[in-house]
Design an enzyme around this catalytic site. Structure first.
Site, PDB file in Angstrom:
ATOM      1  N   LYS A 108       1.128  -1.123   0.172  1.00  0.00           N
ATOM      2  CA  LYS A 108      -0.271   0.262  -0.438  1.00  0.00           C
ATOM      3  C   LYS A 108       0.672   1.009  -0.114  1.00  0.00           C
ATOM      4  O   LYS A 108       1.530   1.166   0.317  1.00  0.00           O
ATOM      5  CB  LYS A 108      -1.194   0.370   1.462  1.00  0.00           C
ATOM      6  CG  LYS A 108      -2.467   0.860   0.841  1.00  0.00           C
ATOM      7  CD  LYS A 108      -3.028   0.498   2.142  1.00  0.00           C
ATOM      8  CE  LYS A 108      -4.245   0.920   2.958  1.00  0.00           C
ATOM      9  NZ  LYS A 108      -5.187   1.263   3.936  1.00  0.00           N
TER      10      LYS A 108
HETATM   11  C1  E4P Z   1      -8.075   1.932   4.185  1.00  0.00           C
HETATM   12  O1  E4P Z   1      -7.426   1.546   3.810  1.00  0.00           O
HETATM   13  C2  E4P Z   1      -8.014   2.822   5.204  1.00  0.00           C
HETATM   14  O2  E4P Z   1      -7.476   2.642   6.244  1.00  0.00           O
HETATM   15  C3  E4P Z   1      -9.382   3.231   6.120  1.00  0.00           C
HETATM   16  O3  E4P Z   1     -10.435   2.968   4.829  1.00  0.00           O
HETATM   17  C4  E4P Z   1      -9.478   5.049   6.274  1.00  0.00           C
HETATM   18  O4  E4P Z   1     -10.541   4.993   7.162  1.00  0.00           O
HETATM   19  P1  E4P Z   1     -10.959   6.091   8.032  1.00  0.00           P
HETATM   20  O5  E4P Z   1     -10.897   7.459   7.348  1.00  0.00           O
HETATM   21  O6  E4P Z   1     -12.372   6.138   8.753  1.00  0.00           O
HETATM   22  O7  E4P Z   1      -9.732   6.443   9.207  1.00  0.00           O
END
Ligand code: E4P
Length: 215
Positions: free
Chosen positions: A83
């Protein structure tokens, strides 16, 4: 639409996995920090539980370091997806790693043309953040619709992974918009099955059965 769980908590991952409908996992540095555990060790543990894609975010922000860290993360297990933030260095790292056969998830996507560049760089997944856009009074779902249209217009195979999902209505809207994947916390997965008429109906069925046959 595939279902990923967005957490680094092993118990939550096991609970979702036991339901038999889990397709993958996304993690991020904040989620790992919450667990207070070594990132690589936790990824190994997650990959023992889940066979589907497990997103492992790099901490580095500069191209060479991102690629080095991405290669290390990819060695942990064959289902690791590296990622990367959707920055200029991230796009470049995505192209390099994807050309080597490592699948990448481009994260922190807040506008459609970031998603277009990610697809051109060979990303396996693009992660538009719906909830964080809603938080600043911008409709996050618009971004999902825009990316779906662009990817379909040009036949990009990058999977549209809706992220930063806060409630079941987000999930419904994503499914209607044709998102390929939704990643959600366990609390939202639990909410998907909650309806008062389900509980009331079940209670009535059992009462009727028991009144007729006892027990
Ligand atoms: C996705 O890969 C992220 O980890 C996640 O969905 C972020 O979500 P949040 O905005 O609730 O922290």
């Amino acid at each position: 639409m595939e279902l990923y769980i967005d957490t680094a908590n092993l118990d939550e991952i096991k609970r979702a996995s036991d339901m038999g409908v889990l397709d993958g996992v996304t993690t991020n540095p904040s989620l790992i920090a919450r667990e207070g555990i070594d990132y690589a060790k936790r990824l190994e543990e997650i990959c023992e539980v889940v066979n589907g894609p497990v997103s492992a975010e790099v901490i580095a922000t500069e191209f060479d370091a991102m690629v080095k860290e991405g290669r290390e993360r990819a060695k942990i297990a064959s289902n690791i997806v590296v990622k990367l933030p959707t920055t200029a260095d991230g796009i470049r790292a995505c192209k390099t790693l994807s050309d080597e056969g490592t699948r990448c998830n481009m994260t922190l996507c807040f506008q459609a043309m970031q998603a277009w560049l990610a697809a051109k760089a060979g990303a396996f997944l693009i992660s538009p953040f719906i909830g964080r856009l809603d938080d600043i009074s911008t409709d996050g779902m618009d971004l999902i619709h825009q990316i779906r249209t662009i990817y379909d217009n040009y036949g990009f195979t990058t999977k549209l992974l809706a992220a930063s999902i806060r409630h079941p209505k987000h999930m419904l809207d994503c499914a209607l918009a044709g998102a390929d994947v939704a990643t959600v916390p366990l609390s939202v997965i639990d909410q998907l099955l909650k309806h008062p008429l389900t509980d009331i109906g079940l209670q009535k069925f059992l009462q009727d059965y028991s009144a007729a046959f006892g027990g």
